[in-house]
Design a protein around this motif. Structure first.
Motif, mmCIF file in Angstrom:
data_model
loop_
_atom_site.group_PDB
_atom_site.id
_atom_site.type_symbol
_atom_site.label_atom_id
_atom_site.label_comp_id
_atom_site.label_asym_id
_atom_site.label_seq_id
_atom_site.Cartn_x
_atom_site.Cartn_y
_atom_site.Cartn_z
ATOM 1 N N MET A 20 -6.749 -2.446 3.131
ATOM 2 C CA MET A 20 -5.585 -3.177 3.627
ATOM 3 C C MET A 20 -5.060 -4.131 2.549
ATOM 4 O O MET A 20 -3.855 -4.246 2.350
ATOM 5 C CB MET A 20 -5.941 -3.966 4.888
ATOM 6 N N PHE A 21 -5.957 -4.804 1.842
ATOM 7 C CA PHE A 21 -5.524 -5.716 0.786
ATOM 8 C C PHE A 21 -4.833 -4.951 -0.338
ATOM 9 O O PHE A 21 -3.835 -5.409 -0.897
ATOM 10 C CB PHE A 21 -6.706 -6.515 0.242
ATOM 11 N N GLU A 22 -5.345 -3.755 -0.668
ATOM 12 C CA GLU A 22 -4.703 -2.940 -1.693
ATOM 13 C C GLU A 22 -3.301 -2.524 -1.263
ATOM 14 O O GLU A 22 -2.368 -2.526 -2.066
ATOM 15 C CB GLU A 22 -5.555 -1.701 -1.981
ATOM 16 N N LEU A 23 -3.144 -2.169 0.021
ATOM 17 C CA LEU A 23 -1.823 -1.788 0.526
ATOM 18 C C LEU A 23 -0.842 -2.956 0.443
ATOM 19 O O LEU A 23 0.316 -2.783 0.063
ATOM 20 C CB LEU A 23 -1.928 -1.310 1.969
ATOM 21 N N LEU A 24 -1.301 -4.155 0.796
ATOM 22 C CA LEU A 24 -0.431 -5.324 0.723
ATOM 23 C C LEU A 24 -0.031 -5.635 -0.713
ATOM 24 O O LEU A 24 1.131 -5.953 -0.993
ATOM 25 C CB LEU A 24 -1.121 -6.538 1.357
ATOM 26 N N GLU A 25 -0.972 -5.539 -1.637
ATOM 27 C CA GLU A 25 -0.653 -5.786 -3.046
ATOM 28 C C GLU A 25 0.307 -4.737 -3.582
ATOM 29 O O GLU A 25 1.233 -5.050 -4.326
ATOM 30 C CB GLU A 25 -1.940 -5.815 -3.864
ATOM 31 N N THR A 26 0.116 -3.462 -3.186
ATOM 32 C CA THR A 26 1.009 -2.393 -3.631
ATOM 33 C C THR A 26 2.406 -2.598 -3.073
ATOM 34 O O THR A 26 3.405 -2.441 -3.780
ATOM 35 C CB THR A 26 0.468 -1.027 -3.187
ATOM 36 N N ALA A 27 2.496 -2.966 -1.796
ATOM 37 C CA ALA A 27 3.806 -3.178 -1.181
ATOM 38 C C ALA A 27 4.546 -4.333 -1.849
ATOM 39 O O ALA A 27 5.764 -4.296 -2.007
ATOM 40 C CB ALA A 27 3.646 -3.452 0.310
ATOM 41 N N ALA A 28 3.817 -5.360 -2.246
ATOM 42 C CA ALA A 28 4.452 -6.512 -2.882
ATOM 43 C C ALA A 28 4.892 -6.198 -4.310
ATOM 44 O O ALA A 28 5.847 -6.788 -4.805
ATOM 45 C CB ALA A 28 3.499 -7.700 -2.883
ATOM 46 N N SER A 29 4.222 -5.259 -4.969
ATOM 47 C CA SER A 29 4.528 -5.000 -6.372
ATOM 48 C C SER A 29 5.516 -3.861 -6.589
ATOM 49 O O SER A 29 6.036 -3.713 -7.683
ATOM 50 C CB SER A 29 3.238 -4.690 -7.136
ATOM 51 N N THR A 30 5.796 -3.055 -5.569
ATOM 52 C CA THR A 30 6.708 -1.935 -5.768
ATOM 53 C C THR A 30 8.147 -2.419 -5.742
ATOM 54 O O THR A 30 8.491 -3.376 -5.075
ATOM 55 C CB THR A 30 6.514 -0.849 -4.688
ATOM 56 N N THR A 31 8.965 -1.715 -6.470
ATOM 57 C CA THR A 31 10.384 -2.039 -6.486
ATOM 58 C C THR A 31 11.029 -1.506 -5.206
ATOM 59 O O THR A 31 10.556 -0.520 -4.640
ATOM 60 C CB THR A 31 11.064 -1.405 -7.706
ATOM 61 N N PRO A 32 12.100 -2.125 -4.754
ATOM 62 C CA PRO A 32 12.747 -1.640 -3.528
ATOM 63 C C PRO A 32 13.201 -0.202 -3.699
ATOM 64 O O PRO A 32 13.762 0.172 -4.732
ATOM 65 C CB PRO A 32 13.939 -2.573 -3.342
ATOM 66 N N ALA A 33 12.946 0.589 -2.687
ATOM 67 C CA ALA A 33 13.278 2.008 -2.741
ATOM 68 C C ALA A 33 14.724 2.231 -2.326
ATOM 69 O O ALA A 33 15.374 1.361 -1.766
ATOM 70 C CB ALA A 33 12.343 2.787 -1.834
ATOM 71 N N ASP A 34 15.199 3.409 -2.607
ATOM 72 C CA ASP A 34 16.525 3.814 -2.180
ATOM 73 C C ASP A 34 16.558 3.838 -0.650
ATOM 74 O O ASP A 34 15.588 4.218 -0.010
ATOM 75 C CB ASP A 34 16.805 5.211 -2.750
ATOM 76 N N ASN A 35 17.638 3.431 -0.065
ATOM 77 C CA ASN A 35 17.756 3.379 1.388
ATOM 78 C C ASN A 35 18.325 4.658 1.978
ATOM 79 O O ASN A 35 18.818 4.647 3.096
ATOM 80 C CB ASN A 35 18.630 2.191 1.812
ATOM 81 N N TRP A 36 18.274 5.740 1.234
ATOM 82 C CA TRP A 36 18.821 6.981 1.750
ATOM 83 C C TRP A 36 17.744 8.030 1.823
ATOM 84 O O TRP A 36 16.958 8.147 0.897
ATOM 85 C CB TRP A 36 19.973 7.464 0.860
ATOM 86 N N PRO A 37 17.656 8.800 2.862
ATOM 87 C CA PRO A 37 18.424 8.739 4.096
ATOM 88 C C PRO A 37 17.915 7.625 5.016
ATOM 89 O O PRO A 37 16.741 7.263 4.965
ATOM 90 C CB PRO A 37 18.205 10.108 4.728
ATOM 91 N N PRO A 38 18.797 7.108 5.850
ATOM 92 C CA PRO A 38 18.368 6.049 6.769
ATOM 93 C C PRO A 38 17.398 6.601 7.811
ATOM 94 O O PRO A 38 17.444 7.788 8.142
ATOM 95 C CB PRO A 38 19.679 5.589 7.413
ATOM 96 N N PHE A 39 16.534 5.721 8.320
ATOM 97 C CA PHE A 39 15.552 6.160 9.323
ATOM 98 C C PHE A 39 15.242 5.013 10.272
ATOM 99 O O PHE A 39 15.461 3.846 9.969
ATOM 100 C CB PHE A 39 14.265 6.656 8.654
ATOM 101 N N ASP A 40 14.726 5.369 11.431
ATOM 102 C CA ASP A 40 14.222 4.421 12.416
ATOM 103 C C ASP A 40 12.746 4.724 12.620
ATOM 104 O O ASP A 40 12.355 5.897 12.662
ATOM 105 C CB ASP A 40 14.926 4.572 13.775
ATOM 106 N N SER A 41 11.934 3.693 12.759
ATOM 107 C CA SER A 41 10.542 3.889 13.166
ATOM 108 C C SER A 41 10.368 3.181 14.501
ATOM 109 O O SER A 41 10.746 2.021 14.642
ATOM 110 C CB SER A 41 9.565 3.369 12.115
#
Length: 155
Positions: A20-41
């Motif tokens: 979980m800590f690795e996932l949080l660190e990865t999420a904080a360090s990645t650049t924002p992704a392209d917003n296409w295609p749009p999705f709902d979760s």
């Protein structure tokens, strides 16, 4: 601006949360992704989820869904199907890849494509060993097991 997350205090007081800590660190360090295609979760129920992606113009043969190492990957690439000279392109035709990091024990329950929406249903299925179980309380007058003897002497 980069923010460094320090989880050292959490590491001292928790065991087994390394992933979980690795996932949080990865999420904080990645650049924002392209917003296409749009999705709902969407959380449909306690252990059921749904991802809905707007993939107008893509057919079943143009889309690919894979699950490997808890990463759900949805990719699409349209084949050139236009006839004639294109004067204006307003409908997105570029290939895409979307990745979703899934929790452990998540399974794909099904996928469908209707009216330009790709719907992926997910379900968390815990193995029997991880489900809560009731532990019976024994009688204090009757030991559950015979005491162990060490080197032929009473313990």
């Amino acid at each position: 601006m980069r923010t460094v997350l320090d989880f050292s205090s959490l590491h001292r007081s928790s065991i087994g949360f390394d992933r979980m800590f690795e996932l949080l660190e990865t999420a904080a360090s990645t650049t924002p992704a392209d917003n296409w295609p749009p999705f709902d979760s969407i959380k449909v129920a306690d252990d059921q989820y749904r991802i809905t992606m707007a993939v107008a113009g893509f057919g079943r043969d143009d889309l690919q869904i894979t699950l490997q190492n808890n990463v759900l990957t949805v990719s699409g690439e349209r084949k050139a199907d236009h006839v004639g000279e294109i004067l204006h392109r307003g409908i997105a035709n570029r290939p895409f890849t979307r990745r979703f990091e899934l929790a452990e024990h998540m399974q794909i329950d099904g996928a469908s494509l209707k009216d330009g929406l790709l719907v992926i249903d997910l379900k968390r299925e815990l193995p029997e060993a991880l489900k809560p179980r009731r532990i019976p309380i024994g009688n204090p007058d009757q030991p559950a097991t015979e005491p162990r003897r060490l080197q032929n002497q009473a313990a």
